[in-house]
Design an enzyme around this catalytic site. Sequence first.
Site, PDB file in Angstrom:
ATOM      1  N   GLU A  70      51.400  43.292  42.903  1.00 14.42           N
ATOM      2  CA  GLU A  70      51.735  41.785  42.743  1.00 14.42           C
ATOM      3  C   GLU A  70      50.722  41.044  42.933  1.00 14.42           C
ATOM      4  O   GLU A  70      50.347  39.799  42.346  1.00 14.42           O
ATOM      5  CB  GLU A  70      53.254  41.476  43.760  1.00 14.42           C
ATOM      6  CG  GLU A  70      53.718  40.095  43.641  1.00 14.42           C
ATOM      7  CD  GLU A  70      52.752  39.123  44.473  1.00 14.42           C
ATOM      8  OE1 GLU A  70      53.178  37.919  44.401  1.00 14.42           O
ATOM      9  OE2 GLU A  70      51.865  39.532  45.291  1.00 14.42           O
TER      10      GLU A  70
ATOM     11  N   ARG B  81      43.913  29.977  43.523  1.00 11.90           N
ATOM     12  CA  ARG B  81      42.431  30.240  43.670  1.00 11.90           C
ATOM     13  C   ARG B  81      41.701  30.435  42.450  1.00 11.90           C
ATOM     14  O   ARG B  81      40.746  29.991  42.111  1.00 11.90           O
ATOM     15  CB  ARG B  81      42.099  31.550  44.912  1.00 11.90           C
ATOM     16  CG  ARG B  81      42.262  32.506  44.348  1.00 11.90           C
ATOM     17  CD  ARG B  81      42.233  33.658  45.623  1.00 11.90           C
ATOM     18  NE  ARG B  81      43.316  33.550  46.614  1.00 11.90           N
ATOM     19  CZ  ARG B  81      44.506  33.901  46.442  1.00 11.90           C
ATOM     20  NH1 ARG B  81      44.840  34.546  45.485  1.00 11.90           N
ATOM     21  NH2 ARG B  81      45.480  33.699  47.516  1.00 11.90           N
TER      22      ARG B  81
ATOM     23  N   HIS C 113      60.034  28.877  29.725  1.00 10.94           N
ATOM     24  CA  HIS C 113      61.268  28.169  30.262  1.00 10.94           C
ATOM     25  C   HIS C 113      61.175  26.902  30.062  1.00 10.94           C
ATOM     26  O   HIS C 113      59.931  26.233  30.727  1.00 10.94           O
ATOM     27  CB  HIS C 113      61.617  28.370  31.769  1.00 10.94           C
ATOM     28  CG  HIS C 113      62.990  28.104  32.467  1.00 10.94           C
ATOM     29  ND1 HIS C 113      63.666  26.683  32.262  1.00 10.94           N
ATOM     30  CD2 HIS C 113      63.912  28.958  32.601  1.00 10.94           C
ATOM     31  CE1 HIS C 113      64.943  26.845  32.753  1.00 10.94           C
ATOM     32  NE2 HIS C 113      65.133  28.376  33.062  1.00 10.94           N
TER      33      HIS C 113
ATOM     34  N   HIS D 228      46.488  36.693  53.927  1.00 12.95           N
ATOM     35  CA  HIS D 228      45.568  38.039  53.019  1.00 12.95           C
ATOM     36  C   HIS D 228      44.265  38.190  53.860  1.00 12.95           C
ATOM     37  O   HIS D 228      43.267  38.344  53.392  1.00 12.95           O
ATOM     38  CB  HIS D 228      45.161  37.034  51.843  1.00 12.95           C
ATOM     39  CG  HIS D 228      46.129  36.976  50.643  1.00 12.95           C
ATOM     40  ND1 HIS D 228      46.007  36.663  49.348  1.00 12.95           N
ATOM     41  CD2 HIS D 228      47.488  37.242  50.782  1.00 12.95           C
ATOM     42  CE1 HIS D 228      47.093  36.594  48.939  1.00 12.95           C
ATOM     43  NE2 HIS D 228      48.178  37.125  49.356  1.00 12.95           N
TER      44      HIS D 228
ATOM     45  N   ALA E  84      60.905  32.845  55.431  1.00 17.10           N
ATOM     46  CA  ALA E  84      60.715  31.952  56.612  1.00 17.10           C
ATOM     47  C   ALA E  84      59.106  31.619  56.686  1.00 17.10           C
ATOM     48  O   ALA E  84      58.301  32.435  57.063  1.00 17.10           O
ATOM     49  CB  ALA E  84      61.326  32.488  57.840  1.00 17.10           C
TER      50      ALA E  84
ATOM     51  N   HIS F 249      57.523  42.785  46.775  1.00 16.75           N
ATOM     52  CA  HIS F 249      56.355  43.725  46.453  1.00 16.75           C
ATOM     53  C   HIS F 249      55.920  44.322  47.471  1.00 16.75           C
ATOM     54  O   HIS F 249      56.101  43.787  48.959  1.00 16.75           O
ATOM     55  CB  HIS F 249      55.208  42.816  45.641  1.00 16.75           C
ATOM     56  CG  HIS F 249      54.499  42.011  46.702  1.00 16.75           C
ATOM     57  ND1 HIS F 249      53.138  42.250  47.274  1.00 16.75           N
ATOM     58  CD2 HIS F 249      54.471  40.703  47.044  1.00 16.75           C
ATOM     59  CE1 HIS F 249      52.789  41.390  47.789  1.00 16.75           C
ATOM     60  NE2 HIS F 249      53.536  40.234  47.872  1.00 16.75           N
TER      61      HIS F 249
ATOM     62  N   TYR G 253      53.677  43.166  26.565  1.00 21.59           N
ATOM     63  CA  TYR G 253      54.158  44.544  26.394  1.00 21.59           C
ATOM     64  C   TYR G 253      53.721  45.424  27.481  1.00 21.59           C
ATOM     65  O   TYR G 253      52.452  45.187  28.375  1.00 21.59           O
ATOM     66  CB  TYR G 253      53.619  45.187  25.278  1.00 21.59           C
ATOM     67  CG  TYR G 253      52.112  45.046  24.821  1.00 21.59           C
ATOM     68  CD1 TYR G 253      51.343  46.333  25.177  1.00 21.59           C
ATOM     69  CD2 TYR G 253      51.557  44.163  24.406  1.00 21.59           C
ATOM     70  CE1 TYR G 253      49.958  46.387  24.915  1.00 21.59           C
ATOM     71  CE2 TYR G 253      50.087  44.340  24.070  1.00 21.59           C
ATOM     72  CZ  TYR G 253      49.348  45.040  24.278  1.00 21.59           C
ATOM     73  OH  TYR G 253      47.930  45.369  24.241  1.00 21.59           O
TER      74      TYR G 253
ATOM     75  N   SER H 148      65.161  10.146  23.533  1.00 23.23           N
ATOM     76  CA  SER H 148      66.505   9.805  23.509  1.00 23.23           C
ATOM     77  C   SER H 148      66.909  11.366  23.064  1.00 23.23           C
ATOM     78  O   SER H 148      68.437  11.699  23.301  1.00 23.23           O
ATOM     79  CB  SER H 148      66.784   8.959  22.465  1.00 23.23           C
ATOM     80  OG  SER H 148      66.115   9.274  20.984  1.00 23.23           O
TER      81      SER H 148
END
Length: 705
Positions: A408, A191, A654, A522, A510, A360, A258, A594
Amino acid sequence: MYSFILQISCFVSLALACVRDHAIHRPRSLVKRQSTPLAPLTADEAILVNSFDNNTLDDWSYYYTHGAHLAGTNESQAQWTADRWSENGFQARLDEYMVYLNYPVSQSLSLAYPNGSSFTASLEEAILMEDETTTYPNRIPTFNGYSFTGNATAEYVYVGRGQVVDFDALVSLNVSLEGKIALAKYGGPFRGLKVKNAALYGMIGCILFTDPGDDGNITEANGYAPYPDGPARNPTSVQRGSVQFLSTYPGDPTTPGYPSKEGSPRADKSPVVPNIPSLPISYAEAIPLLRALDGSGTPGSQVNRTNWVGALNVTYSTGPAPGARLDMSNVMRDSITPIWDSVGIINGTNQDEVIVIGNHRDAWIIGGAADPNSGSAIMVELSKAFGKLLATGWKPRRTIVLCSWDAEEYGLVGSTEWVEEYINWLSVSTVAYLNIDVGVSGKAPSLSATPEIGTIATEIMKKVIWPTMPNETLYDAWLAESDGEVGVLGSGSDYTSFLHNGISSVDMGADQGPDDPVYHYHSDYDSYHWMSTFGDPGYQYHKAMGQYLTLLAYHMSKDEIIPYDLPAYTTALRSYYSDLLGVINGTSGTLDTSELSAAITQFETSANETMALMQQAVSTNDESLKTVVNRKFRDFQRGFTSAGGLPDRQFYKHVVNAPGIDTGYAPTTFPGITEAVQAGNFTLAAEQVGRTSLGIRRAADILKT
């Protein structure tokens, strides 16, 4: 687990022969609904499984869902959680952070029609006498966390789901956006990105609503009564939520990189929070706004965008409608305030190997029976199960850390700050992070994970009975829902900071299936009454998910060799590479990949070497070799995060997967390359091929024997 390990070793060559066919997608002929025999339990596993009691899960759910626990407002609940863990043998404490949050003061929304009449939205959910917590005088208003304080008065435009491509479609239709207010439906991107995109296109406010067209088969249109009389959506339900720009970085917006402590320097928060006001509303109060646009602009059926048209009796026209104007106000109170993470620890015999299990605790409403407190109840019951096992004299090989995160909902704040504080320890010790957020909102099991965990995670499913059908295992139910595909991690829950610091991760729950009662995400109606009446009467699905998480945590913490399947990671990399080539081929540009292909081959070679070393360690019972293998399993993911962050969002390190820049939730694989190609920036894409290849080579170097 020796048999599991040896099976992996024996099938390395088979997996490598079929990498492109299998990847994370299994052939449909292998994933037909089936009845899998329930795998036998060891004595320790039986203690854990039999410790779960649906009645006490009901008790824990009742506790968590009968007091307001908006982020930063309920220290007593954090302490209660720590106390339950302490009673069950964990060393428990609270970790406090001083973070930036904001809270609602006042909100208003009205529509002025061209004829001089008006409609004023209540911005409230209906009080339901059947649902006790909806009647509480301290129930939490409908609002967006981290939303901008401001007023806006203007004509408005319906913008679909608010993705960049939706706004581009409006521009191509010559719809005027500058100075208008956006009306967007939920679905698609996070959102906060809807609000961000509206501002980028010159709009001055954003209204968000939930459309029943996203509710599956359980709708009033299909003859189902709305909650509380039936399982369909209550028309007044409102989805609250954060509007932080999650795909830029999560955590406290004022302390990027931090931990937020008393006296911490505070950075400018504007890169990750909106500069225009936003409000969430119900579909009942969205109907007058949408209907006022009928006949103005382009009808929804002629807008060439996926999911533009919903299920309401309106045309979903773009607007604007001449003379139809919205007046909105959003007033928030900024605060630097404490939040509390509950932490519980059982020390293992190998204290340089750690398993972290997290959920959380905070919710936008008094309830939160599904999000997050189905997971919270499961975590208490998990601690009880391990307490019973500890009472037999058992001790884990690896340290187990339980975490109950605060804040969270605002943007993964509690977990991000905790990881930032303890990163030096986590980076040299953590084997895996296991996340359960919405433990139960329906009957459809879901699993997303880094690829090396997928095999053990799905094998453990065969030890758990799933309540939907007689003699059905969790594995059967998951297989029917997923076609055997373990999901790729994006963002939107607390695994994010772990994953992007190179820690293997899994997320489970689930979810609502198409024929399950509507889960009011929510909303005040994500309540104990909804859960005990519609969501999971009897708490049998809570029990099954808890048994599953506990058994997975047990094996991750006690197996002599960390139960990772490295060939599965090679398979995934090959699949993602094929997907990338498809993205490139769909453009007019060219890109030399490559170097990336060679890096994947190098990873494959190193992974095979480590698997061979593992087989040798097991067959010879060589303790020193087992230690070497476990260190490689623990550490190899760190390589993927060692090449710096993604362009313009350094938090996401990542190289294999990250949340999409315009999704916030959903994952993009090889994100640096993929998103540069999609943006038409092939110079940047070439740079990202080098960066991505470097991360994969470094992971391969860690595995190399």
